[in-house]
Design a protein around this motif. Structure first.
Motif, short mmCIF file in Angstrom:
data_model
loop_
_atom_site.label_atom_id
_atom_site.label_comp_id
_atom_site.label_asym_id
_atom_site.label_seq_id
_atom_site.Cartn_x
_atom_site.Cartn_y
_atom_site.Cartn_z
N GLY A 133 1.00 -1.23 -0.23
CA GLY A 133 0.02 -0.07 -0.19
C GLY A 133 0.81 1.31 -0.07
N HIS A 134 2.20 1.22 -0.30
CA HIS A 134 3.15 2.28 -0.20
C HIS A 134 3.30 2.94 -1.55
CE1 HIS A 134 2.99 1.70 4.07
NE2 HIS A 134 3.69 0.93 3.91
N LYS A 135 3.95 1.97 -2.46
CA LYS A 135 4.37 2.22 -3.58
C LYS A 135 3.45 1.53 -4.95
CE LYS A 135 9.01 2.94 -3.89
NZ LYS A 135 10.39 2.50 -3.70
N LEU A 136 3.30 2.05 -6.16
CA LEU A 136 2.85 1.47 -6.97
C LEU A 136 3.45 0.23 -7.68
CD1 LEU A 136 1.26 4.50 -9.32
CD2 LEU A 136 0.01 2.90 -7.66
N ALA A 137 2.63 -0.83 -7.86
CA ALA A 137 3.36 -2.09 -8.68
C ALA A 137 3.50 -1.56 -9.96
CB ALA A 137 2.54 -3.35 -8.36
N ASP A 138 4.30 -2.63 -10.70
CA ASP A 138 4.36 -2.26 -12.22
C ASP A 138 3.42 -2.50 -12.91
OD1 ASP A 138 7.21 -2.14 -11.19
OD2 ASP A 138 7.65 -4.35 -11.68
N LEU A 139 2.37 -1.43 -12.73
CA LEU A 139 1.11 -1.70 -13.55
C LEU A 139 1.25 -1.74 -14.88
CD1 LEU A 139 -0.67 0.96 -11.48
CD2 LEU A 139 -0.61 -1.65 -10.87
N GLY A 158 -7.43 -3.53 1.98
CA GLY A 158 -7.85 -2.67 1.33
C GLY A 158 -6.66 -1.40 0.98
N VAL A 159 -6.76 -0.50 0.00
CA VAL A 159 -5.72 0.30 -0.06
C VAL A 159 -6.07 1.42 0.71
CG1 VAL A 159 -4.72 2.10 -1.70
CG2 VAL A 159 -5.09 -0.27 -2.58
N GLN A 160 -5.20 1.52 1.89
CA GLN A 160 -5.64 2.60 3.05
C GLN A 160 -5.34 4.09 2.62
OE1 GLN A 160 -7.11 1.30 5.76
NE2 GLN A 160 -7.06 -0.59 4.31
N ASN A 161 -4.13 4.28 1.87
CA ASN A 161 -3.72 5.54 1.27
C ASN A 161 -4.64 6.06 0.10
OD1 ASN A 161 -2.20 7.59 0.28
ND2 ASN A 161 -0.36 6.89 0.89
N SER A 162 -5.26 7.25 0.43
CA SER A 162 -6.17 7.72 -0.49
C SER A 162 -5.59 8.13 -1.75
CB SER A 162 -7.11 8.63 0.12
OG SER A 162 -7.73 8.15 1.14
N LEU A 163 -4.28 8.75 -1.62
CA LEU A 163 -3.53 9.18 -2.53
C LEU A 163 -3.08 8.27 -3.59
CD1 LEU A 163 -2.35 11.77 -4.01
CD2 LEU A 163 -0.34 11.29 -2.86
N LEU A 164 -2.47 6.90 -3.10
CA LEU A 164 -1.91 5.94 -3.82
C LEU A 164 -3.08 5.40 -4.38
CD1 LEU A 164 0.41 3.73 -3.96
CD2 LEU A 164 -1.24 2.31 -2.92
N ALA A 165 -4.62 5.35 -3.78
CA ALA A 165 -5.52 4.69 -4.83
C ALA A 165 -5.86 5.85 -5.88
CB ALA A 165 -6.73 4.99 -3.61
N ALA A 173 -6.36 4.09 -15.53
CA ALA A 173 -7.58 4.59 -16.55
C ALA A 173 -6.96 4.65 -18.11
CB ALA A 173 -7.83 6.01 -16.18
N GLY A 174 -5.56 4.87 -17.83
CA GLY A 174 -4.77 4.99 -19.30
C GLY A 174 -4.67 3.83 -20.03
N PHE A 175 -4.98 2.97 -19.33
CA PHE A 175 -4.88 1.43 -20.16
C PHE A 175 -6.09 0.70 -20.01
CE2 PHE A 175 -0.65 2.30 -18.15
CZ PHE A 175 0.26 1.60 -18.91
N ASP A 176 -7.14 1.46 -19.91
CA ASP A 176 -8.54 1.07 -19.57
C ASP A 176 -8.54 -0.42 -18.93
OD1 ASP A 176 -11.28 1.13 -20.06
OD2 ASP A 176 -11.34 -0.43 -22.01
N ALA A 177 -7.74 -0.23 -17.64
CA ALA A 177 -7.77 -1.60 -16.67
C ALA A 177 -8.51 -1.32 -15.67
CB ALA A 177 -6.44 -1.57 -16.24
N ILE A 178 -8.82 -2.09 -14.69
CA ILE A 178 -9.91 -2.23 -13.60
C ILE A 178 -8.85 -2.17 -12.48
CG2 ILE A 178 -11.58 -3.38 -12.41
CD1 ILE A 178 -11.91 -5.06 -15.33
N TYR A 179 -9.42 -0.95 -11.68
CA TYR A 179 -9.06 -0.88 -10.20
C TYR A 179 -10.28 -1.71 -9.47
CZ TYR A 179 -7.78 1.43 -5.77
OH TYR A 179 -7.49 1.56 -4.35
N ALA A 180 -9.52 -2.69 -8.75
CA ALA A 180 -10.81 -3.86 -7.92
C ALA A 180 -10.29 -3.51 -6.64
CB ALA A 180 -10.58 -4.99 -8.53
N GLU A 181 -10.96 -3.26 -5.60
CA GLU A 181 -10.98 -2.95 -4.18
C GLU A 181 -11.36 -4.15 -3.34
OE1 GLU A 181 -8.43 -1.49 -2.29
OE2 GLU A 181 -9.21 0.70 -2.51
N HIS A 182 -10.41 -4.48 -2.48
CA HIS A 182 -11.05 -5.33 -1.27
C HIS A 182 -11.34 -3.97 -0.33
CE1 HIS A 182 -10.34 -8.09 2.14
NE2 HIS A 182 -10.49 -7.05 2.86
N CYS A 183 -12.55 -3.63 -0.23
CA CYS A 183 -13.08 -2.50 0.58
C CYS A 183 -12.88 -2.76 2.00
CB CYS A 183 -14.40 -2.07 0.31
SG CYS A 183 -14.46 -1.24 -1.27
N GLU A 184 -11.95 -2.15 2.84
CA GLU A 184 -11.86 -2.53 4.28
C GLU A 184 -11.02 -1.53 4.99
OE1 GLU A 184 -11.21 -6.70 5.99
OE2 GLU A 184 -9.40 -5.83 6.90
#
Lengths: 439, 316
Positions: A133-139, A158-165, A173-184
């Motif tokens: 939850g700290h640094k972006l993976a190789d998306l 869940g991604v706790q850091n709202s800025l990272l989210a 969005a640039g890859f038309d990919a999906i951000y999927a969240e485990h909301c917690e």
């Protein structure tokens, strides 16, 4: 390659809207014909009278445990379990060891799935490096790899850091990919064993409030609107989240959602005997939450039924409830629970059930050739199931390595008879087919 | 009699009365020159304690020995199998293989005794599990109240303090409600469990307001870590608002009793002079634990057709 004539079944195919009796011919790996009556004397005839013929199912959410915990499940055993459950594609969650946060790991998972060849194993990628939850993976590298990752998630956290989210959504969005969240919300949920409420109070177990999920769902919906990213909410468990998704969809946000069979079947009452097999995250909620999920599945607020198949070693579940890891293995009970809990009581039509199990998840993931339509030339990813046949849940007979289910011994209506993946029969009446397994 | 005692839910008012009546009879044994009955001769009771405990473990051990049972003690904090990582289930099976008749279990995980009862054929007695229940504490508390009040059905009892984390509170609430007492739970809102009204109790956040109308003020231990969990601003503030001090004691009706399950944090939930005042029956509670546990072991493990046993009790 074998030819199969599935005759006399009721074809239920949401992508084409077809619901009626027809023969289906499978040849050369594709659907060769769908018509009221087909003559194909050289094809193996499969009598589907009384049964439903549908696009094979697509599970957006499964934990295959490989690499790292091959004692609990492997890509091969999970593929076999999926085939037995009527699936032609499963999305492999990235919380493995090592974490699927780089192109090399997702490619390895994807290639291993292809080598097994029983289902299409769709690799999901982590959002953050090592799920921390700290640094972006190789998306981008994962999206552009041969595994063509479309769905990214830190599932389990869940991604706790709202800025990272926010940054992850902007980037994806640039890859038309999906951000999927485990909301917690981790702080609100910390130490929780089950749903926070009257039952947890009586049992003396620390609760996880519904708000721990809803707060993050609301945040993510706001960020999805801000960034234009496609958002998928994993394993929705509360009435409040269902309502958030319903409202977001009405407002035109690009939000989709899934629910699991255990969340539309059970409530927190399942914890009364301290059964570690009923411990799951997000937790089983109240009857009102369960009813809201059923209603959400019926009106399409919830797009997909996903298993959150979570295999655990017997010795890990055979502990004090508070020490046992959360999770339910679900690939081989999904159809039975869907028919028993949703279709038989009249909440969903068969057409809606197949849409939630197959066509909608396939279309969210952009999986061409899965989820129908069952039209000439389409890859033959087909399931034949008896919607009236009963089956007693017996984990000892599963193809999955896992045995952890709260449904053991339950008699379910809805029995998978045949599964075809790319024109090959991969499972028959609950057993994976050897030839395909060896392949 | 029940095979296992896991929760006060299992006991009716009649069962509770029977256990307390039997305890009353057995209490006489303690006053005899030879403090032993032969009832459980040849029986083996294992105290399986995964959490530190002084009074409960010793009380159970003494109770079993007074009934002539063989007693083995297994504590997780000693150099036992737990240190080597043996699972709870394997430990249960090991005890099974050795043929114990009863397992008295204390565990930090709620529900552990219930799980144990599914693995073991021995009788399982819950000696406190997580924040769930502590049934024998509730029984000895009822016994202690009954010594002073005879009839429990009209008692007004307040349970004060950390209800949410307290197994003593859960078992006592069930027991008192079953016996027809009127129970109020009192403490800071963060320590009152969600949905507590469904247990048949009243809720108050104001101890001073309810004190004047009580028969029993039952004070629970409050642990220092509740501050770091953001449940309390400070123990000092807790003591000021919910601590039972001599000023508050003066507002209790003259006949009202002060109880505490121990161990006490003097100066936090209870002032030293209150705990030692004539109104406090805290030491009676400890003493009564022995008779109540003897009664339970006697009723759960004893052979009712044993004439010698019957004579031993009625002669007491």
């Amino acid at each position: 390659m074998s030819r199969y004539l599935i005759s006399g079944g009721r074809v239920v195919d949401p992508a084409s809207g077809r619901d009626g009796h027809a023969d289906v011919l499978i040849a050369e790996g594709v659907v060769a014909g769908v018509a009221e009556r087909i003559d194909a004397p050289d094809a193996e005839r499969i009598d589907a009278s009384g049964a439903v013929v549908a696009p094979a199912f697509v599970d957006m959410h499964a934990h295959l445990r490989e690499p790292g915990r091959e004692d609990e499940e492997t890509i091969a055993s999970a593929s076999a379990a999926a085939a037995c459950g009527g699936y032609s594609a499963i999305c492999a969650m990235p919380n493995t060891d090592p974490v699927a946060d780089s192109a090399s790991v997702v490619e390895k998972v994807w290639r291993a799935g292809r080598a097994v060849g029983l289902v299409e194993v769709v690799a999901a990628g982590a959002l953050s490096r090592n799920l921390e939850g700290h640094k972006l993976a190789d998306l981008g590298e994962m999206a552009m790899s041969p595994a063509r990752v479309r769905l990214f998630t830190d599932d389990g956290n869940g991604v706790q850091n709202s800025l990272l989210a926010r940054r992850a959504m902007e980037y994806l969005a640039g890859f038309d990919a999906i951000y999927a969240e485990h909301c917690e919300d981790a702080a609100l949920a910390a130490g929780g064993q089950m749903h926070e409420g009257e039952r947890a109070s009586v049992l003396g177990l620390r609760g996880i409030p519904a708000e721990a999920e809803e707060i993050m769902a609301a945040r993510d919906i706001a960020l999805a609107k801000l960034t234009g990213c496609r958002l998928h909410l994993l394993h929705v468990s509360t009435a409040g989240t269902v309502e958030l998704v319903r409202r977001a969809k009405a407002e035109g946000a690009a939000v989709t959602a899934e629910a699991t069979p255990h969340h539309f079947t059970l409530t927190d009452a399942a914890l009364d005997g301290y059964d570690p097999n009923a411990k799951v995250n997000p937790p089983l909620r109240t009857g009102a939450d369960r009813a809201a999920i059923v209603a959400g599945l019926a009106d399409g607020t919830i797009d997909a039924i996903a298993t959150d198949h979570a295999p655990h070693a017997p010795e890990e579940k055979d502990q004090e409830l508070t020490y046992a890891p959360p999770g339910i293995a679900g690939l081989e009970t999904a159809l039975g629970l869907t028919i028993t809990e949703l279709v038989a009581p009249g909440h969903l039509t068969l057409m809606q059930a197949v849409a939630r199990l197959a066509s909608t998840p396939a279309s969210i993931l952009g999986l061409d050739g899965h989820g129908g339509p069952l039209a000439p030339g389409a890859p033959a990813n087909v399931v034949v199931f008896d919607p009236h046949g009963s089956v007693t849940v017996d984990p000892a007979r599963w193809a999955s390595t896992a045995r952890n289910t709260p449904f053991a011994g339950r008699v379910l209506t809805g029995r998978v008879l045949h599964t075809f993946f790319g024109g090959s029969e991969t499972a028959r009446d609950g057993a994976p087919l050897g030839a395909a397994v060896d392949a | 009699m029940i095979k296992h005692l896991l929760s006060m839910d299992q006991l009716s008012a009649g069962d509770i009365t029977h256990i307390l009546d039997t305890a009353e009879q057995l209490q006489g044994v303690t006053d005899r020159p030879i403090k032993k009955l032969p009832t459980l001769r040849g029986r083996t009771v294992c105290n399986l304690f995964y959490e530190a405990s002084t009074r409960t473990r010793i009380s159970f051990e003494l109770a079993a020995k007074r009934l002539s049972a063989d007693v083995i003690n297994f504590s997780a904090d000693s150099k036992s199998s737990v240190a080597k990582g043996e699972s709870f289930k394997d430990t249960a099976w090991t005890l099974e293989a050795m043929g114990v008749d009863a397992i008295v279990v204390r565990h930090g995980s709620s529900g552990a005794p219930q799980q144990l009862s599914q693995w073991a054929t021995a009788s399982v007695i819950n000696a406190g599990d997580g924040a769930h229940e502590h049934p024998t504490q509730a029984l000895l508390d009822l016994f202690s109240m009954r010594q002073r009040f005879k009839d429990l059905s009209d008692l007004k009892v307040a349970i004060v303090g950390d209800i949410v984390h307290s197994r003593v509170a859960r078992s006592n609430i069930k027991a008192l409600v079953t016996m027809g007492a009127a129970v109020t739970v009192c403490g800071p809102p963060t320590l009152i469990p969600p949905g507590v009204r469904s247990w048949g109790v009243e809720v108050s956040y104001d101890l001073d307001a309810i004190l004047v109308d009580l028969d029993v003020c039952y004070v629970l231990r409050v642990q220092a870590e509740r501050q770091s969990e953001q449940l309390l601003p400070s123990l000092r503030e807790y003591a000021a608002l919910w601590g039972l001090n001599s000023k508050r004691l003066a507002h209790l009706p003259e006949h009202a009793l002060v109880m505490h399950p121990g161990p006490m944090n003097r100066g936090v939930e209870i002032a030293a002079d209150v705990s030692e005042s004539p109104r406090s029956i805290i030491l009676d509670q400890v003493a009564n634990g022995l008779a109540v546990r003897m009664s339970l072991l006697y009723l759960m493990l004893g052979r009712t057709d044993d004439a010698e046993v019957a004579a031993g009790v009625t002669g007491a």
